[in-house]
Design an enzyme around this catalytic site. Sequence first.
Site, short mmCIF file in Angstrom:
data_model
loop_
_atom_site.label_atom_id
_atom_site.label_comp_id
_atom_site.label_asym_id
_atom_site.label_seq_id
_atom_site.Cartn_x
_atom_site.Cartn_y
_atom_site.Cartn_z
N TYR A 196 0.85 -1.20 0.00
CA TYR A 196 0.00 0.00 0.00
C TYR A 196 0.88 1.24 0.00
O TYR A 196 1.84 1.34 0.79
CB TYR A 196 -0.93 0.00 1.22
CG TYR A 196 -1.94 -1.12 1.14
CD1 TYR A 196 -3.13 -0.96 0.43
CD2 TYR A 196 -1.67 -2.37 1.69
CE1 TYR A 196 -4.03 -2.02 0.29
CE2 TYR A 196 -2.56 -3.43 1.56
CZ TYR A 196 -3.73 -3.25 0.85
OH TYR A 196 -4.61 -4.30 0.69
N SER A 197 0.55 2.18 -0.89
CA SER A 197 1.30 3.44 -0.95
C SER A 197 1.07 4.22 0.33
O SER A 197 -0.06 4.31 0.81
CB SER A 197 0.82 4.31 -2.11
OG SER A 197 0.81 3.61 -3.30
N CYS A 378 -0.03 7.52 -10.78
CA CYS A 378 -0.31 6.49 -9.77
C CYS A 378 -1.80 6.16 -9.75
O CYS A 378 -2.65 7.05 -9.81
CB CYS A 378 0.13 6.99 -8.39
SG CYS A 378 0.09 5.66 -7.15
N GLU A 418 3.55 4.26 -10.97
CA GLU A 418 3.23 3.16 -10.06
C GLU A 418 1.74 2.88 -10.20
O GLU A 418 0.91 3.62 -9.67
CB GLU A 418 3.58 3.53 -8.62
CG GLU A 418 3.52 2.32 -7.70
CD GLU A 418 4.40 2.52 -6.49
OE1 GLU A 418 5.60 2.17 -6.54
OE2 GLU A 418 3.88 3.05 -5.50
N TYR A 420 -1.35 -0.28 -10.26
CA TYR A 420 -1.60 -1.62 -9.72
C TYR A 420 -3.04 -2.05 -9.97
O TYR A 420 -3.86 -1.25 -10.37
CB TYR A 420 -1.29 -1.64 -8.20
CG TYR A 420 -1.85 -0.45 -7.43
CD1 TYR A 420 -3.16 -0.45 -6.96
CD2 TYR A 420 -1.07 0.68 -7.19
CE1 TYR A 420 -3.67 0.64 -6.26
CE2 TYR A 420 -1.57 1.77 -6.50
CZ TYR A 420 -2.87 1.75 -6.03
OH TYR A 420 -3.38 2.82 -5.35
P1 FAD Z 1 -7.08 -10.24 -2.85
O1 FAD Z 1 -7.87 -11.04 -1.92
O2 FAD Z 1 -5.61 -10.46 -2.90
O3 FAD Z 1 -7.69 -10.37 -4.27
C1 FAD Z 1 -7.02 -9.86 -5.39
C2 FAD Z 1 -7.28 -10.81 -6.53
O4 FAD Z 1 -8.65 -10.77 -6.88
C3 FAD Z 1 -6.54 -10.42 -7.79
O5 FAD Z 1 -5.24 -10.91 -7.79
C4 FAD Z 1 -7.39 -11.04 -8.86
O6 FAD Z 1 -7.06 -12.40 -9.00
C5 FAD Z 1 -8.78 -10.98 -8.26
N1 FAD Z 1 -9.56 -9.87 -8.83
C6 FAD Z 1 -9.45 -8.56 -8.50
N2 FAD Z 1 -10.33 -7.83 -9.20
C7 FAD Z 1 -11.00 -8.70 -9.99
C8 FAD Z 1 -12.03 -8.55 -10.96
N3 FAD Z 1 -12.56 -7.35 -11.23
N4 FAD Z 1 -12.48 -9.65 -11.59
C9 FAD Z 1 -11.96 -10.86 -11.31
N5 FAD Z 1 -10.98 -11.06 -10.40
C10 FAD Z 1 -10.51 -9.99 -9.76
N6 FAD Z 1 -4.44 -0.54 -2.88
C11 FAD Z 1 -5.08 0.43 -2.22
O7 FAD Z 1 -6.26 0.30 -1.90
N7 FAD Z 1 -4.42 1.59 -1.86
C12 FAD Z 1 -3.12 1.80 -2.17
O8 FAD Z 1 -2.56 2.86 -1.84
C13 FAD Z 1 -2.43 0.77 -2.87
N8 FAD Z 1 -1.13 0.92 -3.19
C14 FAD Z 1 -0.48 -0.07 -3.85
C15 FAD Z 1 0.86 0.12 -4.19
C16 FAD Z 1 1.55 -0.85 -4.89
C17 FAD Z 1 3.00 -0.61 -5.24
C18 FAD Z 1 0.88 -2.03 -5.27
C19 FAD Z 1 1.60 -3.11 -6.03
C20 FAD Z 1 -0.44 -2.23 -4.94
C21 FAD Z 1 -1.15 -1.26 -4.23
N9 FAD Z 1 -2.49 -1.44 -3.86
C22 FAD Z 1 -3.14 -0.42 -3.20
C23 FAD Z 1 -3.21 -2.71 -4.14
C24 FAD Z 1 -3.07 -3.66 -2.93
O9 FAD Z 1 -1.75 -4.10 -2.81
C25 FAD Z 1 -3.94 -4.92 -3.04
O10 FAD Z 1 -3.64 -5.55 -4.27
C26 FAD Z 1 -5.42 -4.66 -2.97
O11 FAD Z 1 -5.77 -4.07 -1.74
C27 FAD Z 1 -6.19 -5.98 -3.10
O12 FAD Z 1 -5.74 -6.86 -2.13
P2 FAD Z 1 -6.76 -7.84 -1.39
O13 FAD Z 1 -6.00 -8.70 -0.46
O14 FAD Z 1 -7.89 -7.07 -0.82
O15 FAD Z 1 -7.32 -8.67 -2.60
#
Ligand code: FAD
Length: 420
Positions: A196-197, A378, A418, A420
């Site tokens: 998370y940023s 971003c 950046e 994601y």
């Molecule tokens: P998970 O349970 O891990 O689910 C994600 C998975 O769901 C995906 O890999 C994909 O397989 C599936 N999926 C997602 N969308 C769909 C769709 N529409 N249809 C079908 N399948 C889907 N997030 C923020 O909210 N704020 C930030 O500031 C932020 N900064 C980031 C900075 C960087 C450098 C990176 C790499 C990511 C950032 N993210 C940010 C994203 C964050 O890291 C997570 O990926 C996000 O919160 C989702 O994680 P989760 O565990 O909730 O989802």
Amino acid sequence: MYNSNAADAAANTEAGSRVFVYEVVGLRQNETTDQMGYPIRQSGSVYMRVPYNRMNQEMRRIARMGGKIVNIQLLTVDGNGNGKAPAVAPKQEAAKAAPQEQKKAENKGKPMTQAQPKPEKAKHADVPVNIYRPNAPFIGKCLSNEELVGEGGIGTVRHLIFDLSGSDLRYLEGQSIGIIPPGTDKKGKPEKIRLYSIASTRHGDKMDDKTVSLCVRQLEYKHPETGETVYGVCSTHLCHLEAGADVKITGPVGKEMLLPEDPNANIIMLATGTGIAPFRAYLWRMFKDEEKAANPDYQFKGFAWLIFGIPQTPNILYKQELEELQAKYPDNFRLTYAISREQKNAQGGKMYIQDRVAEQAAELWKLIQQENTHTYICGLKGMEGGIDEALAAEAAKSGIKWSDYQKEMKKAGRWHVETY
Ligand code: FAD
């Protein structure tokens, strides 16, 4: 320019045990300076002994009291191991020296990060990374968790503040931290980190250097086959975190989105959704942080332009803060929205960020061509494509191939993405 994090990093090393002498002018004799035990000399200068790991804190304190640091000198150690402050004010001494010697004298004893300006990329050596790794995360506490989406908006985005007290975690604007959600994944293995940023400056929202803030959207989507609503694991965990709850933090990571140290730089920020997070940190560093007193080494005088893409007005994250800054610093900060469901582009379609960039392309292109302009993108993966197209069309008007130009900007560390 002096970097506080480098000082903190070195605090436990041999180098970290060094003591410096600050020459400060502009302090008025008052109760506070009296209590500090620093007499103000006839010259108007005060000399303060400062351990390496307190340099940043002292700089802020001095700035708050209206003082200005005019010189920093390493405290030399005599044969008995006693500290010896320079007998003569270093500036006066230096002024007597020949020009070459003067330069040497001015540089002698300064922390390495105060050396002559280096290219932006070279400075990245001082950036803290991976202080906490996934196998040994820091257990922080959630201090607050507030909704950022207004009434009638889409989805949930929360502003979270975590307490870092007792940790060595420090970070710079533009970096990210990792969060390890509790529980196990489908394979029964412990959940992996999500990045998370960071949405706060290095000083944190409370200005005590003890917190870090995030801007987190709860991932929610319809399963492509079953049609069921699926919620993301980590984002849901964070969005429902209660004040006082533990949170496993790793990092910081990332060198791609660091702000240039040049306070006269132009900063173009193109954000969608939670992509605003690092830009909130930049803007706080540029304009807020106790109205700049916390950053004596970074007094922003450049021009910052934020173009923010969101679906509708209630989804303008940090709306009030952003608009207050624009009203207060109209010459240094421009705020432009692209509100897709409410505004129309030139073709009568929805106004996405790339449409706003296309509309403003002439001005953006002019700005981008200045060597002190840095552009940051971003947010949602894929947003770069439309932005490239819009700028390519504008660059082509002057016979310039955007992809070549952009390559050079990347090399020069002036193009940062950046998504994601
Ligand atoms: P998970 O349970 O891990 O689910 C994600 C998975 O769901 C995906 O890999 C994909 O397989 C599936 N999926 C997602 N969308 C769909 C769709 N529409 N249809 C079908 N399948 C889907 N997030 C923020 O909210 N704020 C930030 O500031 C932020 N900064 C980031 C900075 C960087 C450098 C990176 C790499 C990511 C950032 N993210 C940010 C994203 C964050 O890291 C997570 O990926 C996000 O919160 C989702 O994680 P989760 O565990 O909730 O989802």
